[in-house]
Enzyme design. Sequence first.
Site, short mmCIF file in Angstrom:
data_model
loop_
_atom_site.label_atom_id
_atom_site.label_comp_id
_atom_site.label_asym_id
_atom_site.label_seq_id
_atom_site.Cartn_x
_atom_site.Cartn_y
_atom_site.Cartn_z
N PRO A 1 0.88 -1.20 -0.02
CA PRO A 1 0.09 -0.04 0.16
C PRO A 1 0.91 1.34 0.12
O PRO A 1 1.84 1.26 0.88
CB PRO A 1 -0.96 -0.15 1.26
CG PRO A 1 -0.10 -0.94 2.18
CD PRO A 1 0.74 -1.90 1.30
N GLN B 1 -6.16 -1.36 2.94
CA GLN B 1 -5.42 -0.94 4.02
C GLN B 1 -6.10 0.19 4.87
O GLN B 1 -6.44 1.19 4.30
CB GLN B 1 -3.63 -0.60 3.88
CG GLN B 1 -3.00 -0.53 5.18
CD GLN B 1 -1.70 0.02 4.97
OE1 GLN B 1 -1.52 1.06 4.52
NE2 GLN B 1 -0.59 -0.63 5.48
N ASN C 1 9.54 -7.32 3.28
CA ASN C 1 9.26 -5.96 2.57
C ASN C 1 10.55 -4.93 2.58
O ASN C 1 11.15 -4.94 4.00
CB ASN C 1 8.07 -5.13 3.10
CG ASN C 1 8.05 -3.81 2.48
OD1 ASN C 1 7.48 -2.88 3.22
ND2 ASN C 1 7.86 -3.59 1.18
N CYS D 1 3.28 3.41 10.13
CA CYS D 1 3.23 4.74 9.66
C CYS D 1 4.26 5.61 10.68
O CYS D 1 4.03 5.82 11.98
CB CYS D 1 1.85 5.23 9.70
SG CYS D 1 1.88 7.07 9.15
N LYS E 1 0.84 -4.87 8.68
CA LYS E 1 2.10 -4.58 8.23
C LYS E 1 2.98 -3.60 9.20
O LYS E 1 2.20 -2.88 9.67
CB LYS E 1 2.06 -3.94 6.93
CG LYS E 1 3.06 -3.48 6.28
CD LYS E 1 2.87 -2.89 4.86
CE LYS E 1 3.97 -2.45 4.00
NZ LYS E 1 4.40 -1.07 4.54
#
Length: 374
Positions: free
Chosen positions: A17, A72, A207, A103, A145
């Site tokens: 995302p 997401q 990732n 984030c 995530k």
Amino acid sequence: MVRIGSFEPVAPVVLAPMAGVTNAPFRTLCREFAPGLVYVNEMVMATAVVHGNAKTERMMTFGPDEQPRSLQIYGSDPAMLGEAIRKLCDADRVDHVDINFGCPAAKVTRKGGGAAVPAKPNLLRAIVREAVAAATPFGVPVTIKFRKGLFDSLLTHIETGRIAAEEGVVAIALHARTAEQHYAGVADWQAIGELKAAVPEIPVLGNGDIWEAADAVAMMQMTGCDGVVVGRGCLGRPWLFRDLVEALNGRPVPPSPLLGEACAVMARHARLLAAHLGEELAMRDFRKHTSWYLTGYPVGGEVRRRFANVCTLAELEDLIAPLDPAIALVEGGERIRRGHTNGPIRVALPDGYLDHLDDLTVPDDSHVMALSGG
Ligand SMILES: Cc1cc2nc3c(=O)[nH]c(=O)nc-3n(C[C@H](O)[C@H](O)[C@H](O)COP(=O)(O)O)c2cc1C
């Protein structure tokens, strides 16, 4: 093999995302190169889903044939996140929900949200439990995530993965950097291997820094992870997903496109975006994409500047027309970094946040209606 509910992708590859990028037009383009993968929509805020607003509604658009519809969600208030997920599932708008615990934006970590949540395992568990409880009755799988932690002295990825597995999350994705690192340096693939070893029950997706298809093969070999999540490597290079399918199925990867082919894809992307957002808004948004499509092609600074100021689809075609379609990508051009590269950052946290890591105080998300990052 990675499965998202009943969906079995043709290769263990997920589009990361990316706020402002992975909207329906971009995903359509990627799917044209490689159908049958998991392409995650840009992040939406739980509060905005619950209260409803026109921008969020548009952001939650999926292609008519898109499968799975992956979205997401950002939310660190368990009740609000649960309500948002229930609303989406009840209206049959999603097939898969991913929750963002990575984030690093100051405006959220300063309130204890985003990448700050995994530092508080009880809070993390409460949020994940509520999300899974909301989605499960509808048969909608939940993934999460996250990053390695806030900083090197507070690594939380293993505990986060354990909690996710215990709470019924179907797969986990690790962006192998700390929040403090932001996007700088190289991703720590070793941490992905450690996570895989510590959480064998559910698929672990790695990732960070997959720029070419061979990187995905290398990451999976090195870490034993079950699949990969690809972010910046596909900016201006949506054909990367085709390359990934080829490489992960042991087939040769086609050479990088010549400038003419890259520009044809760029123009198609712009047309898709214009159909979605309206030409004026789309072309303003598309300027950043032009620089990514041209990255690694020796066209000169003046050409790049003109593309970066493009206003209409017709103008874009006019800028493309005189370019030599036979220009090849420079050696190593695939690996030139695009998108975010900055860091490290000073992580903003509430006063005394790290003094009581077992506490359950719910971060205040109500002030954040839009966010960009992960
Ligand atoms: C423009 C941009 C927007 C991003 N937005 C999000 C986001 O909304 N949610 C999220 O979890 N990660 C977000 N990320 C992080 C990526 O999903 C990914 O974790 C990160 O870029 C590392 O992977 P990469 O090295 O393959 O790019 C964003 C990254 C970029 C470059």
